[in-house]
Design a protein around this motif. Structure first.
Motif, short mmCIF file in Angstrom:
data_model
loop_
_atom_site.label_atom_id
_atom_site.label_comp_id
_atom_site.label_asym_id
_atom_site.label_seq_id
_atom_site.Cartn_x
_atom_site.Cartn_y
_atom_site.Cartn_z
N ILE A 1 -20.38 -38.49 -13.79
CA ILE A 1 -21.40 -39.53 -13.87
C ILE A 1 -21.74 -40.08 -12.49
CG2 ILE A 1 -21.85 -41.88 -14.68
CD1 ILE A 1 -20.46 -41.18 -17.27
N ARG A 2 -20.77 -40.20 -11.62
CA ARG A 2 -21.03 -40.75 -10.29
C ARG A 2 -21.90 -39.80 -9.44
NH1 ARG A 2 -21.28 -45.26 -11.31
NH2 ARG A 2 -19.73 -46.89 -10.93
N ASP A 3 -22.11 -38.58 -9.88
CA ASP A 3 -23.09 -37.72 -9.21
C ASP A 3 -24.51 -38.19 -9.49
OD1 ASP A 3 -21.09 -36.03 -8.23
OD2 ASP A 3 -21.20 -34.70 -9.97
N ILE A 4 -24.69 -38.87 -10.61
CA ILE A 4 -26.03 -39.28 -11.07
C ILE A 4 -26.24 -40.77 -10.88
CG2 ILE A 4 -27.65 -39.22 -13.00
CD1 ILE A 4 -26.67 -36.45 -12.03
N VAL A 5 -25.31 -41.57 -11.35
CA VAL A 5 -25.38 -43.03 -11.25
C VAL A 5 -24.42 -43.47 -10.15
CG1 VAL A 5 -25.16 -45.21 -12.50
CG2 VAL A 5 -25.90 -43.15 -13.71
N LYS A 6 -24.97 -43.79 -9.01
CA LYS A 6 -24.13 -44.00 -7.82
C LYS A 6 -23.80 -45.46 -7.54
CE LYS A 6 -26.16 -39.86 -5.69
NZ LYS A 6 -24.98 -39.00 -5.87
N ARG A 7 -24.53 -46.39 -8.13
CA ARG A 7 -24.30 -47.80 -7.84
C ARG A 7 -22.94 -48.23 -8.38
NH1 ARG A 7 -28.22 -53.00 -8.78
NH2 ARG A 7 -26.59 -54.60 -8.70
N PRO A 8 -22.07 -48.83 -7.54
CA PRO A 8 -20.77 -49.29 -8.04
C PRO A 8 -20.94 -50.40 -9.08
CG PRO A 8 -20.83 -49.25 -5.62
CD PRO A 8 -22.24 -49.07 -6.10
N ALA A 9 -19.97 -50.52 -9.95
CA ALA A 9 -19.96 -51.62 -10.90
C ALA A 9 -19.57 -52.91 -10.20
CB ALA A 9 -18.99 -51.31 -12.04
N SER A 10 -19.86 -54.04 -10.82
CA SER A 10 -19.47 -55.34 -10.25
C SER A 10 -17.97 -55.42 -10.06
CB SER A 10 -19.93 -56.48 -11.16
OG SER A 10 -21.32 -56.44 -11.37
N VAL A 11 -17.24 -54.86 -11.01
CA VAL A 11 -15.77 -54.84 -10.95
C VAL A 11 -15.33 -53.38 -10.97
CG1 VAL A 11 -13.64 -55.56 -12.07
CG2 VAL A 11 -15.68 -57.02 -12.23
N GLU A 12 -14.64 -52.96 -9.92
CA GLU A 12 -14.14 -51.58 -9.83
C GLU A 12 -12.62 -51.63 -9.73
OE1 GLU A 12 -15.58 -48.32 -9.21
OE2 GLU A 12 -17.68 -48.89 -9.49
N GLY A 13 -11.95 -51.40 -10.86
CA GLY A 13 -10.50 -51.40 -10.87
C GLY A 13 -9.93 -50.00 -10.87
N ASP A 14 -8.62 -49.90 -10.84
CA ASP A 14 -7.96 -48.59 -10.83
C ASP A 14 -8.05 -47.90 -12.18
OD1 ASP A 14 -7.21 -48.98 -8.20
OD2 ASP A 14 -5.23 -49.79 -8.71
N VAL A 15 -8.15 -48.67 -13.25
CA VAL A 15 -8.16 -48.11 -14.61
C VAL A 15 -9.53 -48.26 -15.27
CG1 VAL A 15 -7.13 -48.30 -16.91
CG2 VAL A 15 -5.70 -48.53 -14.88
N ALA A 16 -10.23 -49.35 -14.99
CA ALA A 16 -11.49 -49.63 -15.67
C ALA A 16 -12.49 -50.26 -14.70
CB ALA A 16 -11.25 -50.57 -16.84
#
Length: 229
Positions: free
Chosen positions: A111-126
């Motif tokens: 998915i990160r090949d297509i949707v590159k914008r990071p999420a507001s919260v980027e954790g190790d698991v979720a």
């Protein structure tokens, strides 16, 4: 009567399909809209090891344990990939598939090949949005009452679903009966990505002038596409 299985996308749960479920059931159909592992009301089960393939296995198992035959699967957003993974595992139980402004990755893509914008919260698991980000960005074009209702229900999504390549060795080589919907006001996945999947599947093509959540903004129109492909 048709068996429908509606598969939600990232940060969602089965709740996102509320309007579609009610419309399909009113027409006499058998409808399932499960929340996937770690999502929606199952957020307490979030843990490492949840992937697109394990989510796909959940749907394949639902088809088996409910004894569903000739099912119509509908996937939206990242749920498109869960739908494809389920089709890999239980193709004999699937009659038709609908990609509703959904991601449709080829084997080995992520998915990160297509949707590159990071999420507001980027954790190790979720990963996921804050409520404020969901209300002010994801759902900003919805009516205020629907926007707030949806923003109150967003949850984190398993990180591996975004960052691990999908495993689809056979899906794209099978002759699926398919429909593909493009939502023209949604920045992601975007028309080139969605058109690619339509061409690869030889699917019917539909366009709605709305955002990425047609089940909330255009439920009547989406229901018609789901019913008639």
């Amino acid at each position: 009567m048709t068996n429908f299985v509606l598969i939600h996308g990232a940060y969602q749960g089965g709740w996102i399909w509320r309007e579609i479920v009610s419309r399909l059931r009113a027409k006499g159909h058998n409808v399932f809209a499960p929340s996937l592992d770690g999502c929606g009301e199952r957020k307490g089960a979030m843990r490492p090891g949840i992937t697109t393939e394990t989510h796909g296995a959940e749907i394949a198992e639902l088809l088996f344990y409910e004894g569903l035959e000739k099912a119509v699967l509908v996937g939206t957003s990242s749920g498109g990939m869960v739908m494809a993974a389920a089709c890999e595992q239980a193709p004999e139980r699937v009659e038709r598939i609908v990609f509703a402004d959904a991601l449709a990755l080829m084997d080995g893509e992520k998915i990160r090949d297509i949707v590159k914008r990071p999420a507001s919260v980027e954790g190790d698991v979720a990963i996921g949005p804050t409520r404020e980000d969901a209300a002010g960005r994801l759902f900003k074009d919805l009516p205020a009452d629907v926007r707030d209702w949806a923003a109150d229900r967003v949850t984190m999504h398993p990180r591996a679903c975004f960052y691990e390549p999908v495993k689809l060795p056979t899906f794209w080589s099978k002759p699926w009966q398919a429909a593909v919907l493009y939502c023209s006001n949604a920045p992601n996945p975007g028309e080139p990505h969605i058109r690619r999947s339509q061409e690869a599947l030889g699917a019917s093509w539909h366009v709605l002038e709305t955002d990425h959540y047609p089940m909330l903004s255009k439920p009547d129109e989406l229901t018609e596409i789901i019913l008639n492909g």
